[in-house]
Design a protein around this motif. Structure first.
Motif, PDB file in Angstrom:
ATOM      1  N   LEU A  93       0.840  -1.198   0.000  1.00 21.21           N
ATOM      2  CA  LEU A  93       0.000   0.000   0.000  1.00 21.21           C
ATOM      3  C   LEU A  93       0.874   1.248   0.000  1.00 21.21           C
ATOM      4  CD1 LEU A  93      -2.798   1.325   0.218  1.00 21.21           C
ATOM      5  CD2 LEU A  93      -2.596   1.107   2.717  1.00 21.21           C
ATOM      6  N   GLY A  94       1.950   1.206   0.764  1.00 25.60           N
ATOM      7  CA  GLY A  94       2.886   2.325   0.787  1.00 25.60           C
ATOM      8  C   GLY A  94       3.514   2.582  -0.566  1.00 25.60           C
ATOM      9  N   LYS A 121       2.078   2.079  -3.450  1.00 19.03           N
ATOM     10  CA  LYS A 121       1.065   2.716  -4.294  1.00 19.03           C
ATOM     11  C   LYS A 121       0.878   4.184  -3.937  1.00 19.03           C
ATOM     12  CE  LYS A 121      -1.504  -1.555  -5.124  1.00 19.03           C
ATOM     13  NZ  LYS A 121      -2.791  -2.290  -4.930  1.00 19.03           N
ATOM     14  N   LEU A 122       1.002   4.488  -2.639  1.00 24.31           N
ATOM     15  CA  LEU A 122       0.753   5.856  -2.178  1.00 24.31           C
ATOM     16  C   LEU A 122       2.018   6.716  -2.130  1.00 24.31           C
ATOM     17  CD1 LEU A 122      -1.707   5.102   0.780  1.00 24.31           C
ATOM     18  CD2 LEU A 122      -2.279   5.733  -1.580  1.00 24.31           C
ATOM     19  N   GLY A 123       3.170   6.070  -1.975  1.00 23.93           N
ATOM     20  CA  GLY A 123       4.413   6.820  -1.790  1.00 23.93           C
ATOM     21  C   GLY A 123       5.255   6.899  -3.043  1.00 23.93           C
ATOM     22  N   LYS A 124       4.752   7.558  -4.053  1.00 33.05           N
ATOM     23  CA  LYS A 124       5.476   7.641  -5.328  1.00 33.05           C
ATOM     24  C   LYS A 124       6.819   8.357  -5.182  1.00 33.05           C
ATOM     25  CE  LYS A 124       2.157   5.610  -7.581  1.00 33.05           C
ATOM     26  NZ  LYS A 124       2.334   4.222  -8.054  1.00 33.05           N
ATOM     27  N   SER A 125       6.872   9.376  -4.322  1.00 35.04           N
ATOM     28  CA  SER A 125       8.127  10.115  -4.163  1.00 35.04           C
ATOM     29  C   SER A 125       9.199   9.232  -3.528  1.00 35.04           C
ATOM     30  CB  SER A 125       7.902  11.368  -3.317  1.00 35.04           C
ATOM     31  OG  SER A 125       7.443  11.040  -2.015  1.00 35.04           O
TER      32      SER A 125
END
Length: 312
Positions: A50-51, A53-57
């Motif tokens: 999940l991280g 997917k959400l943490g692109k940077s």
């Protein structure tokens, strides 16, 4: 002996603004205490996905680190490492809780050891040991495993949130290890000169102050602390690299032989170069379990070049 004073509990830590911290840690501690490891393993690695997917940077940082460190690696291999690295990052949250609240028997159930007698022999000689670890994602659990036979001193950075700091310090010290402030170099030297063990992690970019620029993997000018030279030269300690990497539900704590004779004297650049090579050997044991989400190559040798430009 110098050690970091334990944060004191007070009623101020029960203020509603800290309730999220107390609830979060309480929830984590309940999960790792009540659930089987296999379930916790799946939860942690799912959280890591999940991280991703959400943490692109953060994925970009990991990708750039791998591109810089391993330019000849196939892009598909790097992408596979990134996915695994995020999964391991999610699991690391639960591994930290395990390290802080699991009973000794449960830690021992999941750990095997290699060459731990070497640490004990150095203690018998009364020689201080600089235990060089890397920022592996299961570092807290590795440090906990050491307490079963060779507790020591960890370099401590207080957390800005006082409730978090109280729990963190308690978690890291309630099974035998002690903490010493990261700025207390004299205290670190006293620890080593008295024949104790000091956990030390020189593998991150700690900014320009008191650093030199030496090779780290394929990057020829990686900002690297001179702390290694100060501690080794001034204490004449043994230097032992160690790692605690995981294969599914088993953790293997590998302790290497003393390499203190490999470090040149009164040569910060030479010491940092040797130390980086030693750190590389440890990381290569399990590349996906190192903290690639950190901007390892952010500080440039030329002070006029913008910090972090390699990640733009």
């Amino acid at each position: 002996m110098s050690k970091y004073p334990a944060p004191k509990f007070s009623s101020a830590l029960l203020h509603p603004k800290y309730w999220g911290v107390w609830f979060g840690f309480g929830f984590l501690f309940a999960i790792v205490t009540l659930l089987p490891y296999k379930v916790t393993y799946k939860l942690g690695r799912s959280l890591g996905l999940l991280g991703l997917k959400l943490g692109k940077s953060r994925a970009h940082v990991a990708r750039r680190n791998l591109e810089l460190a391993f330019p000849e690696m196939e892009s598909s291999e790097r992408e596979a490492i990134i996915v695994e690295n995020f999964k391991n990052s999610g699991l690391a949250i639960f591994e930290t809780a395990m390290a802080w609240v699991w009973p000794d028997w449960r830690v021992e159930k999941h750990f095997s050891y290699e060459n731990k007698q070497h640490i004990l022999d150095l203690a018998e000689e009364g020689r201080g040991v600089l235990v060089v670890c890397v920022h592996a994602l299961n570092l807290e659990l590795t440090a906990r495993a050491f307490t079963s036979f060779a507790p020591g001193y960890g370099v401590y950075r207080p957390h800005n949130n006082p409730a978090y700091d109280f729990i963190q310090h308690w978690g890291r010290t309630n099974n035998g290890n002690q903490m010493i402030d990261r700025k207390d170099v004299k205290g670190m030297l006293r620890v080593l000169r008295k024949g104790e063990r000091l956990w030390y992690m020189p593998d991150h970019d700690y900014n320009r102050n008191k650093s030199v620029f030496v090779p780290f993997f394929a990057v020829p000018d990686a900002c690297t602390t001179v702390g290694s030279d100060i501690l080794i030269s001034a204490s004449k300690c043994a230097v032992v690299t160690a790692s605690g990497f995981r294969t599914y539900n088993n953790y293997h704590l590998q302790i290497d032989n003393d390499i203190s004779d490999q470090f040149p004297k009164k040569d910060p650049v030479g010491v940092a170069t040797v130390m980086n090579k030693a750190v590389e050997r440890v990381i290569l044991r399990c590349i996906p379990q190192w903290m690639w989400l950190h901007k390892r190559f952010k500080t440039m040798e030329d002070p006029n070049v913008k910090k972090g430009i390699r990640y733009d």
